[in-house]
Design an enzyme around this catalytic site. Sequence first.
Site, mmCIF file in Angstrom:
data_model
loop_
_atom_site.group_PDB
_atom_site.id
_atom_site.type_symbol
_atom_site.label_atom_id
_atom_site.label_comp_id
_atom_site.label_asym_id
_atom_site.label_seq_id
_atom_site.Cartn_x
_atom_site.Cartn_y
_atom_site.Cartn_z
ATOM 1 N N GLY A 137 31.009 -27.752 7.302
ATOM 2 C CA GLY A 137 30.667 -28.530 6.127
ATOM 3 C C GLY A 137 30.139 -27.683 4.990
ATOM 4 C CB CYS A 138 27.433 -28.363 2.561
ATOM 5 S SG CYS A 138 28.073 -29.925 1.908
ATOM 6 C CB ALA A 139 26.387 -24.659 6.555
#
Length: 374
Positions: A137-139
Amino acid sequence: MATLCRPSVSVPEHVITMEETLELARRRHTDHPQLPLALRLIENTGVRTRHIVQPIEDTLEHPGFEDRNKVYEREAKSRVPAVIQRALDDAELLATDIDVIIYVSCTGFMMPSLTAWLINEMGFDSTTRQIPIAQLGCAAGGAAINRAHDFCTAYPEANALIVACEFCSLCYQPTDLGVGSLLCNGLFGDGIAAAVVRGRGGTGVRLERNGSYLIPKTEDWIMYDVKATGFHFLLDKRVPATMEPLAPALKELAGEHGWDASDLDFYIVHAGGPRILDDLSTFLEVDPHAFRFSRATLTEYGNIASAVVLDALRRLFDEGGVEEGARGLLAGFGPGITAEMSLGCWQTADVRRGIRQDVTRTAARGVSRRVRQA
């Protein structure tokens, strides 16, 4: 030592403003008992504009997961190559100088990965290694930087290409009516970013240390519920408060490197929402102005998932960079709850010009092929 060069970023041409988002929510959810709360939360994000790959009328329709994934593949193949080419140009490299492509995306699925298509279409060497990352995801933006750093540490003459392609609008689900879902409908945007990590030379962030930290027992705070209709994004109301347990991990990484996380020269972090930046400022004891690049990305583009960190870094470059040797922190936050963190110093190509001029591109390609065969 590995250097993260200037990122190239592109956002789609279809724009939706906060005012248009709020009006759509009022029109489509007139009888929703928590509509006032959802509208207030959307306004509090500070997201003024977002860019999406389709007109809003098409985005609001749901033709099915199959059709949406076809849109993802079509738009990725149409838009990604130009972004990559600009990143290569900024790093003063050719496609044949790249040893590994790290492709991150959580908003569509392809097998083989887009990396295979890119190698065939853009002239990368057929021995180029592929590292697609789909579930961070955003990581994943921070993770991609760290994996590129690791690769170039293992193979000091190698060059890594990072590509982040996120079309969050293709994950819109009209039947998801929770407050968290309505908030996400006004938070996420679409964007593509690419950057090169050079094993030798280059202007940018000289990567020195990286690390990862997962907050125990939080894996259900950010997640996909995968159904026949596609990816249904679930966001727990506790997520905005995650910087309190993550800030100590950032401090610890800096401390291991002999640095003070509260006294660095630049901060490039994932802006999932305004509270993340506000809390980081509080818990790291850093002036809020230090997060201006991340906040600008959030304001102008919304949360573009794994591409946020690269766009925030691009804004630092656009401001003229920082002084030689300036110390900085980069971090991506996402599902897990996970933080992918790195530390580095600013360097300019002039400082290492002697190294770069000693290796011609022809010689570098020869080294590159030997690395791949190792």
